[in-house]
Design an enzyme around this catalytic site. Structure first.
Site, PDB file in Angstrom:
ATOM      1  N   GLY A 152       0.834  -1.206   0.000  1.00 50.28           N
ATOM      2  CA  GLY A 152       0.000   0.000   0.000  1.00 50.28           C
ATOM      3  C   GLY A 152       0.864   1.249   0.000  1.00 50.28           C
ATOM      4  O   GLY A 152       0.475   2.292   0.526  1.00 50.28           O
ATOM      5  N   ALA A 153       2.025   1.138  -0.637  1.00 49.01           N
ATOM      6  CA  ALA A 153       3.049   2.180  -0.515  1.00 49.01           C
ATOM      7  C   ALA A 153       2.616   3.507  -1.140  1.00 49.01           C
ATOM      8  O   ALA A 153       3.157   4.557  -0.767  1.00 49.01           O
ATOM      9  CB  ALA A 153       4.353   1.692  -1.136  1.00 49.01           C
ATOM     10  N   ALA A 154       1.668   3.475  -2.067  1.00 50.98           N
ATOM     11  CA  ALA A 154       1.222   4.733  -2.676  1.00 50.98           C
ATOM     12  C   ALA A 154      -0.044   5.270  -2.020  1.00 50.98           C
ATOM     13  O   ALA A 154      -0.628   6.250  -2.482  1.00 50.98           O
ATOM     14  CB  ALA A 154       0.980   4.533  -4.173  1.00 50.98           C
ATOM     15  N   GLY A 176       1.071   5.273   3.448  1.00 52.81           N
ATOM     16  CA  GLY A 176       2.376   5.136   2.799  1.00 52.81           C
ATOM     17  C   GLY A 176       3.046   6.483   2.580  1.00 52.81           C
ATOM     18  O   GLY A 176       4.253   6.630   2.796  1.00 52.81           O
ATOM     19  N   ARG A 232     -11.877   1.928   5.891  1.00 52.17           N
ATOM     20  CA  ARG A 232     -13.340   2.053   6.023  1.00 52.17           C
ATOM     21  C   ARG A 232     -13.770   3.483   5.749  1.00 52.17           C
ATOM     22  O   ARG A 232     -12.989   4.427   5.876  1.00 52.17           O
ATOM     23  CB  ARG A 232     -13.805   1.596   7.403  1.00 52.17           C
ATOM     24  CG  ARG A 232     -13.348   2.459   8.550  1.00 52.17           C
ATOM     25  CD  ARG A 232     -14.027   2.039   9.849  1.00 52.17           C
ATOM     26  NE  ARG A 232     -13.344   2.607  11.000  1.00 52.17           N
ATOM     27  CZ  ARG A 232     -13.908   2.769  12.179  1.00 52.17           C
ATOM     28  NH1 ARG A 232     -15.178   2.420  12.370  1.00 52.17           N
ATOM     29  NH2 ARG A 232     -13.241   3.280  13.189  1.00 52.17           N
ATOM     30  N   ASN A 272     -10.677  -7.401   2.668  1.00 54.77           N
ATOM     31  CA  ASN A 272      -9.252  -7.278   3.000  1.00 54.77           C
ATOM     32  C   ASN A 272      -8.623  -8.598   3.427  1.00 54.77           C
ATOM     33  O   ASN A 272      -7.436  -8.829   3.178  1.00 54.77           O
ATOM     34  CB  ASN A 272      -9.048  -6.233   4.112  1.00 54.77           C
ATOM     35  CG  ASN A 272      -9.208  -4.815   3.598  1.00 54.77           C
ATOM     36  OD1 ASN A 272      -9.232  -4.595   2.377  1.00 54.77           O
ATOM     37  ND2 ASN A 272      -9.310  -3.857   4.495  1.00 54.77           N
ATOM     38  N   GLN A 330      -0.445 -12.814   0.954  1.00 49.07           N
ATOM     39  CA  GLN A 330       0.786 -12.165   1.433  1.00 49.07           C
ATOM     40  C   GLN A 330       1.476 -13.025   2.502  1.00 49.07           C
ATOM     41  O   GLN A 330       2.703 -13.126   2.515  1.00 49.07           O
ATOM     42  CB  GLN A 330       0.483 -10.761   1.936  1.00 49.07           C
ATOM     43  CG  GLN A 330       0.106  -9.853   0.756  1.00 49.07           C
ATOM     44  CD  GLN A 330      -0.114  -8.408   1.133  1.00 49.07           C
ATOM     45  OE1 GLN A 330      -0.161  -8.049   2.303  1.00 49.07           O
ATOM     46  NE2 GLN A 330      -0.263  -7.562   0.118  1.00 49.07           N
ATOM     47  N   ASN A 380      -6.745  -2.872   8.060  1.00 49.69           N
ATOM     48  CA  ASN A 380      -7.847  -3.283   8.944  1.00 49.69           C
ATOM     49  C   ASN A 380      -8.717  -4.392   8.372  1.00 49.69           C
ATOM     50  O   ASN A 380      -8.847  -4.491   7.157  1.00 49.69           O
ATOM     51  CB  ASN A 380      -8.725  -2.061   9.241  1.00 49.69           C
ATOM     52  CG  ASN A 380      -8.159  -1.256  10.388  1.00 49.69           C
ATOM     53  OD1 ASN A 380      -7.681  -1.798  11.369  1.00 49.69           O
ATOM     54  ND2 ASN A 380      -8.217   0.072  10.243  1.00 49.69           N
ATOM     55  N   ASP A 405      -3.660   3.362  19.209  1.00 49.97           N
ATOM     56  CA  ASP A 405      -4.599   3.415  20.330  1.00 49.97           C
ATOM     57  C   ASP A 405      -3.873   3.769  21.630  1.00 49.97           C
ATOM     58  O   ASP A 405      -4.379   4.539  22.446  1.00 49.97           O
ATOM     59  CB  ASP A 405      -5.323   2.071  20.449  1.00 49.97           C
ATOM     60  CG  ASP A 405      -5.853   1.621  19.098  1.00 49.97           C
ATOM     61  OD1 ASP A 405      -6.610   2.387  18.495  1.00 49.97           O
ATOM     62  OD2 ASP A 405      -5.475   0.536  18.632  1.00 49.97           O
ATOM     63  N   HIS A 409      -8.206  -3.946  17.794  1.00 50.29           N
ATOM     64  CA  HIS A 409      -8.150  -2.554  17.315  1.00 50.29           C
ATOM     65  C   HIS A 409      -9.548  -2.216  16.781  1.00 50.29           C
ATOM     66  O   HIS A 409      -9.820  -2.268  15.583  1.00 50.29           O
ATOM     67  CB  HIS A 409      -7.086  -2.401  16.227  1.00 50.29           C
ATOM     68  CG  HIS A 409      -7.069  -1.046  15.587  1.00 50.29           C
ATOM     69  ND1 HIS A 409      -6.816   0.111  16.285  1.00 50.29           N
ATOM     70  CD2 HIS A 409      -7.297  -0.655  14.312  1.00 50.29           C
ATOM     71  CE1 HIS A 409      -6.886   1.141  15.457  1.00 50.29           C
ATOM     72  NE2 HIS A 409      -7.180   0.701  14.267  1.00 50.29           N
TER      73      HIS A 409
HETATM   74  P1  NAD Z   1      -5.417   4.033   1.095  1.00 51.10           P
HETATM   75  O1  NAD Z   1      -6.626   3.553   0.363  1.00 51.10           O
HETATM   76  O2  NAD Z   1      -5.020   5.454   1.027  1.00 51.10           O
HETATM   77  O3  NAD Z   1      -4.155   3.188   0.629  1.00 51.10           O
HETATM   78  C1  NAD Z   1      -4.181   1.791   0.551  1.00 51.10           C
HETATM   79  C2  NAD Z   1      -3.257   1.388  -0.578  1.00 51.10           C
HETATM   80  O4  NAD Z   1      -3.149  -0.015  -0.564  1.00 51.10           O
HETATM   81  C3  NAD Z   1      -3.773   1.795  -1.965  1.00 51.10           C
HETATM   82  O5  NAD Z   1      -2.768   2.533  -2.632  1.00 51.10           O
HETATM   83  C4  NAD Z   1      -4.057   0.466  -2.633  1.00 51.10           C
HETATM   84  O6  NAD Z   1      -3.807   0.490  -4.046  1.00 51.10           O
HETATM   85  C5  NAD Z   1      -3.076  -0.447  -1.900  1.00 51.10           C
HETATM   86  N1  NAD Z   1      -3.407  -1.857  -1.968  1.00 51.10           N
HETATM   87  C6  NAD Z   1      -4.634  -2.444  -1.961  1.00 51.10           C
HETATM   88  N2  NAD Z   1      -4.515  -3.766  -2.068  1.00 51.10           N
HETATM   89  C7  NAD Z   1      -3.182  -4.047  -2.106  1.00 51.10           C
HETATM   90  C8  NAD Z   1      -2.432  -5.236  -2.206  1.00 51.10           C
HETATM   91  N3  NAD Z   1      -3.030  -6.445  -2.308  1.00 51.10           N
HETATM   92  N4  NAD Z   1      -1.080  -5.146  -2.235  1.00 51.10           N
HETATM   93  C9  NAD Z   1      -0.462  -3.957  -2.159  1.00 51.10           C
HETATM   94  N5  NAD Z   1      -1.134  -2.779  -2.076  1.00 51.10           N
HETATM   95  C10 NAD Z   1      -2.479  -2.831  -2.043  1.00 51.10           C
HETATM   96  O7  NAD Z   1      -5.580   3.565   2.616  1.00 51.10           O
HETATM   97  P2  NAD Z   1      -4.758   4.056   3.895  1.00 51.10           P
HETATM   98  O8  NAD Z   1      -5.436   5.244   4.467  1.00 51.10           O
HETATM   99  O9  NAD Z   1      -3.312   4.118   3.573  1.00 51.10           O
HETATM  100  O10 NAD Z   1      -5.067   2.849   4.909  1.00 51.10           O
HETATM  101  C11 NAD Z   1      -4.546   1.550   4.662  1.00 51.10           C
HETATM  102  C12 NAD Z   1      -5.141   0.563   5.667  1.00 51.10           C
HETATM  103  O11 NAD Z   1      -4.678   0.887   6.986  1.00 51.10           O
HETATM  104  C13 NAD Z   1      -6.661   0.565   5.759  1.00 51.10           C
HETATM  105  O12 NAD Z   1      -7.130  -0.781   5.887  1.00 51.10           O
HETATM  106  C14 NAD Z   1      -6.949   1.343   7.019  1.00 51.10           C
HETATM  107  O13 NAD Z   1      -8.193   1.024   7.586  1.00 51.10           O
HETATM  108  C15 NAD Z   1      -5.804   0.858   7.881  1.00 51.10           C
HETATM  109  N6  NAD Z   1      -5.486   1.667   9.066  1.00 51.10           N
HETATM  110  C16 NAD Z   1      -5.135   0.988  10.194  1.00 51.10           C
HETATM  111  C17 NAD Z   1      -4.797   1.699  11.333  1.00 51.10           C
HETATM  112  C18 NAD Z   1      -4.414   0.966  12.593  1.00 51.10           C
HETATM  113  O14 NAD Z   1      -4.250   1.618  13.649  1.00 51.10           O
HETATM  114  N7  NAD Z   1      -4.240  -0.356  12.597  1.00 51.10           N
HETATM  115  C19 NAD Z   1      -4.820   3.091  11.318  1.00 51.10           C
HETATM  116  C20 NAD Z   1      -5.184   3.753  10.158  1.00 51.10           C
HETATM  117  C21 NAD Z   1      -5.518   3.019   9.019  1.00 51.10           C
HETATM  118  C1  LMR Z   2      -7.937   4.306  13.038  1.00 51.11           C
HETATM  119  O1  LMR Z   2      -8.044   3.819  14.163  1.00 51.11           O
HETATM  120  O2  LMR Z   2      -7.845   5.544  12.859  1.00 51.11           O
HETATM  121  C2  LMR Z   2      -7.868   3.400  11.838  1.00 51.11           C
HETATM  122  O3  LMR Z   2      -7.999   2.053  12.218  1.00 51.11           O
HETATM  123  C3  LMR Z   2      -8.829   3.771  10.765  1.00 51.11           C
HETATM  124  C4  LMR Z   2     -10.252   3.418  11.154  1.00 51.11           C
HETATM  125  O4  LMR Z   2     -10.952   2.820  10.324  1.00 51.11           O
HETATM  126  O5  LMR Z   2     -10.654   3.747  12.254  1.00 51.11           O
END
Ligand code: NAD
Ligand code: LMR
Length: 329
Positions: free
Chosen positions: A11-13, A17, A94, A107, A114, A133, A161, A189
């Site tokens: 998800g580097a872009a 990322g 989400r 997801n 992976q 998530n 958190d 989470h």
């Molecule tokens: P985003 O949509 O901006 O970026 C996600 C990227 O992942 C996109 O560029 C997409 O093309 C890429 N992607 C999708 N499937 C892929 C795959 N199979 N392999 C490689 N890349 C892939 O989303 P974001 O805001 O960067 O969030 C990413 C994830 O992190 C979401 O699931 C979000 O809910 C989660 N998140 C978790 C936490 C936490 O505390 N655990 C906090 C914030 C966000």
């Molecule tokens: C967060 O806690 O900010 C992330 O997990 C994004 C979300 O869906 O809440």
């Protein structure tokens, strides 16, 4: 100067990322003496790969002394090859009105593939940190695919958190953030997570005594931390990104710093009454870089036990929901 380590980021872009990569390349994650090679993995989508090219150009333009190479790919077998750290961010975020568990069917399947590829091609010392998530259950799915890498190598992030809880306690007490210690996150989470305030201290005194408001700690405090992600989505129209990237820097930095005590979602092995097979947040102490032991000594009162039971129940429900994504026993 050490030899470079290979850091794969999915998800580097994406939004996270874009905040994360520059922090890794600057040395914030692995320290000022540790060169890195970034192995950037995106979905095989033209727009995403074009955006990744732009991010790579910007990384070049920063002239980071520690950045010794950039790989750009949509092939996980290339991206995870010999990786020492695999940061699994790529997944759908989400939107308003959704819970993180609503993302599971979309997801979850990303993490099957992976987990298999990481197990096949990553370095012998590979560590995996899951952010996408619902992070705990996705981590469990990835780990369940591994035959070579043991389950403790797979962690999920609850550090955002913990950081949120630390700030809320400091604000309520009118104390400096750095005065707040030993606040750890238990469980999922998700809104059921439990920030265990009874063990926290502020300025060396029990947080409960300093704040002197159990109703606030049990109610608004837990709720604010648990629902912070949704509050950010409502305000920003997009899920947290910079704070999530920052939390991942903290998560990994603490995991490579012996003696650090911090919240990580790990395979529970039954600690604190969690089901042995779920990945639950709990306090760990880093032993050697990348390895940790769970701190099992915190006593839980009846309120804490009920919160842990509720978040464990949700983790078990998520596990049941993805049963078809787990290898048959
Ligand atoms: P985003 O949509 O901006 O970026 C996600 C990227 O992942 C996109 O560029 C997409 O093309 C890429 N992607 C999708 N499937 C892929 C795959 N199979 N392999 C490689 N890349 C892939 O989303 P974001 O805001 O960067 O969030 C990413 C994830 O992190 C979401 O699931 C979000 O809910 C989660 N998140 C978790 C936490 C936490 O505390 N655990 C906090 C914030 C966000
Ligand atoms: C967060 O806690 O900010 C992330 O997990 C994004 C979300 O869906 O809440």
């Amino acid at each position: 100067m050490n030899a470079p380590i290979r850091v794969a980021v999915t998800g580097a872009a994406g939004q996270i990322g874009y905040s994360l990569l520059f922090r890794i390349a600057s040395g914030a994650m692995f320290g000022p003496d540790q060169p890195v090679i970034l192995q950037l993995i995106e979905a095989p989508i033209e727009k995403a790969l074009a955006a990744l090219g732009g991010v790579a150009m910007e990384l070049d333009d920063c002239a980071f002394p520690l950045l010794k190479g950039i790989v750009q790919t949509s092939d996980p077998a290339v991206g995870f090859k010999d990786a020492n750290w695999c940061l699994l961010v790529g997944a759908k975020p989400r939107g308003p009105g959704m819970e993180r568990a609503d993302l599971l069917k979309d997801n979850g399947k990303i993490f099957i593939a992976q987990g298999q590829v990481i197990d096949a091609v990553a370095a012998a010392d590979a560590r995996v940190a899951v952010v996408g998530n619902p992070a705990n259950t996705n981590c469990m799915i990835a780990a369940s695919q591994a035959k070579r890498l043991p389950p403790e190598r797979f962690t999920a992030m609850v550090r955002l958190d913990q950081n949120r809880a630390q700030t809320q306690l400091a604000k309520k007490a009118g104390a400096d953030l750095t005065e707040v210690k030993d606040i750890f996150i238990y469980g999922n989470h998700s809104p059921t997570m439990f920030p265990a305030f009874a063990h926290a201290t502020i300025g060396g005194k029990p947080a409960k005594a300093v704040i002197n408001d159990d109703a606030w700690l049990q109610g608004p405090f837990c709720e604010t931390v648990g629902k912070r992600g949704a509050a950010i989505i409502a305000a920003r129209g997009a899920s947290s990104a910079a704070s999530a990237a920052n939390a991942l820097v903290d998560h990994v930095r603490s995991l490579v710093t012996p003696g650090a005590i911090h919240s990580v979602a790990v395979k529970s092995n039954g600690h604190y009454g969690f089901d042995a097979n779920v990945w639950a947040g709990m306090p760990v102490r880093t032993t050697t870089p990348g390895s940790y032991e769970v701190i099992t000594s915190y006593a839980m009162d009846d309120f804490a036990k009920s919160k842990i039971a509720a978040t464990n129940k949700e983790l078990l429900e998520e596990r049941a929901f993805v049963a078809d994504m787990l290898p048959k026993a």
